[in-house]
Motif scaffolding. Structure first.
Motif, PDB file in Angstrom:
ATOM      1  N   ILE A 176       0.863  -1.179   0.000  1.00  0.00           N
ATOM      2  CA  ILE A 176       0.000   0.000   0.000  1.00  0.00           C
ATOM      3  C   ILE A 176       0.900   1.229   0.000  1.00  0.00           C
ATOM      4  O   ILE A 176       1.676   1.457   0.936  1.00  0.00           O
ATOM      5  CB  ILE A 176      -0.935   0.018   1.220  1.00  0.00           C
ATOM      6  N   ASP A 177       0.825   2.018  -1.046  1.00  0.00           N
ATOM      7  CA  ASP A 177       1.668   3.204  -1.193  1.00  0.00           C
ATOM      8  C   ASP A 177       1.162   4.334  -0.296  1.00  0.00           C
ATOM      9  O   ASP A 177       0.134   4.209   0.385  1.00  0.00           O
ATOM     10  CB  ASP A 177       1.698   3.641  -2.663  1.00  0.00           C
ATOM     11  N   LYS A 178       1.840   5.455  -0.321  1.00  0.00           N
ATOM     12  CA  LYS A 178       1.621   6.547   0.622  1.00  0.00           C
ATOM     13  C   LYS A 178       0.212   7.143   0.560  1.00  0.00           C
ATOM     14  O   LYS A 178      -0.422   7.185  -0.500  1.00  0.00           O
ATOM     15  CB  LYS A 178       2.628   7.670   0.358  1.00  0.00           C
ATOM     16  N   ASN A 179      -0.257   7.596   1.725  1.00  0.00           N
ATOM     17  CA  ASN A 179      -1.450   8.440   1.864  1.00  0.00           C
ATOM     18  C   ASN A 179      -2.772   7.735   1.567  1.00  0.00           C
ATOM     19  O   ASN A 179      -3.809   8.390   1.455  1.00  0.00           O
ATOM     20  CB  ASN A 179      -1.350   9.687   0.963  1.00  0.00           C
ATOM     21  N   VAL A 180      -2.756   6.417   1.448  1.00  0.00           N
ATOM     22  CA  VAL A 180      -3.980   5.672   1.125  1.00  0.00           C
ATOM     23  C   VAL A 180      -4.809   5.460   2.392  1.00  0.00           C
ATOM     24  O   VAL A 180      -4.263   5.204   3.471  1.00  0.00           O
ATOM     25  CB  VAL A 180      -3.634   4.312   0.489  1.00  0.00           C
ATOM     26  N   GLU A 181      -6.122   5.555   2.263  1.00  0.00           N
ATOM     27  CA  GLU A 181      -7.038   5.224   3.351  1.00  0.00           C
ATOM     28  C   GLU A 181      -7.807   3.966   2.984  1.00  0.00           C
ATOM     29  O   GLU A 181      -8.560   3.940   2.007  1.00  0.00           O
ATOM     30  CB  GLU A 181      -8.004   6.379   3.616  1.00  0.00           C
ATOM     31  N   ILE A 182      -7.603   2.910   3.758  1.00  0.00           N
ATOM     32  CA  ILE A 182      -8.305   1.645   3.542  1.00  0.00           C
ATOM     33  C   ILE A 182      -9.607   1.697   4.339  1.00  0.00           C
ATOM     34  O   ILE A 182      -9.591   1.889   5.555  1.00  0.00           O
ATOM     35  CB  ILE A 182      -7.442   0.462   3.998  1.00  0.00           C
ATOM     36  N   PRO A 183     -10.746   1.521   3.692  1.00  0.00           N
ATOM     37  CA  PRO A 183     -12.017   1.685   4.395  1.00  0.00           C
ATOM     38  C   PRO A 183     -12.288   0.567   5.398  1.00  0.00           C
ATOM     39  O   PRO A 183     -11.708  -0.523   5.330  1.00  0.00           O
ATOM     40  CB  PRO A 183     -13.044   1.662   3.265  1.00  0.00           C
ATOM     41  N   GLU A 184     -13.156   0.827   6.321  1.00  0.00           N
ATOM     42  CA  GLU A 184     -13.557  -0.140   7.335  1.00  0.00           C
ATOM     43  C   GLU A 184     -14.076  -1.414   6.669  1.00  0.00           C
ATOM     44  O   GLU A 184     -14.857  -1.368   5.703  1.00  0.00           O
ATOM     45  CB  GLU A 184     -14.639   0.467   8.226  1.00  0.00           C
ATOM     46  N   GLY A 185     -13.616  -2.548   7.173  1.00  0.00           N
ATOM     47  CA  GLY A 185     -14.113  -3.834   6.693  1.00  0.00           C
ATOM     48  C   GLY A 185     -13.540  -4.300   5.369  1.00  0.00           C
ATOM     49  O   GLY A 185     -13.937  -5.358   4.863  1.00  0.00           O
ATOM     50  N   ALA A 186     -12.597  -3.562   4.799  1.00  0.00           N
ATOM     51  CA  ALA A 186     -12.037  -3.966   3.509  1.00  0.00           C
ATOM     52  C   ALA A 186     -11.276  -5.291   3.638  1.00  0.00           C
ATOM     53  O   ALA A 186     -10.639  -5.559   4.652  1.00  0.00           O
ATOM     54  CB  ALA A 186     -11.107  -2.878   2.986  1.00  0.00           C
TER      55      ALA A 186
END
Length: 411
Positions: free
Chosen positions: A371-381
């Motif tokens: 996962i590269d910089k500044n990414v937001e992984i959503p809840e439950g992904a």
């Protein structure tokens, strides 16, 4: 007498096989190991070897690389011969960018002639290794070599993606093939071949003469590995320097001695990161006698592992976690996590590479993912468990590594 050495680092590559990590940055600027960039390893080798005059030649998408070197690699202005300077493609000789690695040096021969070194070191910026370059310089000098090529034994199965060298009993190169289908194994070692590391030492006058001659040819790709080195051994004394003989203080394990990884693909990048996080890693970042240097982020606090509001404990096992990161009720296993990340409750990170400023939402499950910089992984992904579904959204490598490209930071 100690030889006067000028370092030149080839850091202009597009790194197309590292896409999407190279979508917005040059290959040498790709983050690695939580807090480093690929270029930090060759720069650290030069400085730890006592070679303090280094030009870094840049070209494609170089802004983050230039900023990184300006912020963390300035040697001061007290000694004129101590410098690390980035040199963007300037089109000094014609209206084209660098046509290849040899052309990049050719277009900057004025810098070499001005410094007037005895030896020019031409090194790549996309390998992970420790090397005392002065030991290679000593070999080059004692052998009275015109050119010396750093070489490392590799399994014969890897020959099809590397430049393969044949040597005589004295180490003199007598053959060179780029990515051969039927390579010649090392004498008495039928399952290994001798591969070029893409690192070279030249007598200055030999380098200048050869580059001027190469520039006049129309049928050349102006590349050291593909054109220059294969032609040189037929008319100059070109030696192979066995990287396995290079001794680094603080390296104890047999596995780490001679460690070298060519970061050419997503899969090789992923595996090299995984090499860092074991109890006894293949490549040990914790060697104070040969430190890997990088830009400091002194404003960031230490990493923190805390219970969440439900009493679930944040943990990291067999992992590297960098400063500013908070693991709050989540679990990190066999992974490398960069700076200022936030791992929320009930989330699980497994065998993954997480870069700076990533936010992983509650109950997310991440497996074998970069996962590269500044990414937001959503809840439950859920990422990395169903590759067919992942391919609809992300890049997936041939070996099944999911890559999520960086996003621009929010204002």
């Amino acid at each position: 007498m100690e030889r006067r050495v000028l370092g030149t680092i080839m850091a202009g590559g597009k790194g197309e096989r590292l896409y999407p990590l190279t979508k917005d940055r040059t290959k040498a600027a790709v983050p690695f190991g939580g807090k480093y960039r690929l270029v930090d390893f060759v720069l650290s080798n030069f400085l730890n070897s006592g070679i303090y005059a280094v030009y870094v030649l840049t070209q494609f998408k170089a802004q983050s690389l230039i900023e990184h070197i300006q912020n963390g690699w300035q040697l001061g202005q007290v000694l004129r011969d101590h410098f690390i300077v980035t040199v963007p493609a300037q089109m000094r000789l014609d209206d084209s960018w660098y046509k290849g690695t040899a052309d990049a040096i050719y277009q900057n021969l004025n810098l070499i002639e001005h410094f007037n070194p005895d030896i020019v070191a031409v090194f790549g910026a996309d390998h992970i290794y420790r090397m005392d370059i002065r030991q290679m310089v000593d070999f080059h000098t004692i052998s009275n070599a015109d050119v010396t090529v750093a070489a490392v034994p590799v399994p014969i199965e890897s020959a099809s993606r590397l430049g393969i060298i044949d040597v005589d009993e004295d180490g003199l190169i007598v053959g060179f093939e780029e990515k051969p289908e039927k390579p010649h194994p090392i004498s008495n070692r039928p399952r290994e071949v001798l591969a070029s590391m893409g690192n070279y030492l030249f007598k200055t006058e030999v380098l200048i003469n050869e580059l001027k001659e190469n520039a006049l040819r129309e049928e050349t790709r102006h590349d050291f590995g593909k054109d220059v080195i294969p032609a040189l051994y037929k008319k100059w004394k070109v030696y192979a320097y066995d990287f396995k003989e290079n001794k680094i203080p603080g390296e104890e394990s047999s596995e780490e001695i001679g460690y070298w990884r060519d970061i050419g693909t997503i899969d090789s990048y992923y595996q090299a990161n995984m090499d860092l996080r074991a109890i006894k890693p293949s490549f040990n970042l914790y060697n104070p006698r040969w430190p890997i240097k990088t830009t400091g982020y002194t404003e960031l606090p230490p990493a923190k592992f805390v219970f969440d509001e439900h009493g679930r404990r944040g943990v990291a096992i067999n992992s590297i976690v960098c400063e500013g990161t908070i693991v709050s009720g989540g679990e990190v296993r066999d992974s490398v996590v960069g700076r200022n990340a936030f791992i929320h409750s009930y989330s699980v990170i497994n065998q993954s590479v997480i870069m700076d400023n990533v936010k992983v939402g509650r109950r997310a499950r991440i497996n074998r993912t970069i996962i590269d910089k500044n990414v937001e992984i959503p809840e439950g992904a859920v990422i990395g468990y169903n590759l067919e579904e992942d391919r609809k959204k992300y890049y997936v490598s041939p070996e099944g590594i999911v890559v999520i490209p960086r996003t621009e930071p929010k204002e």
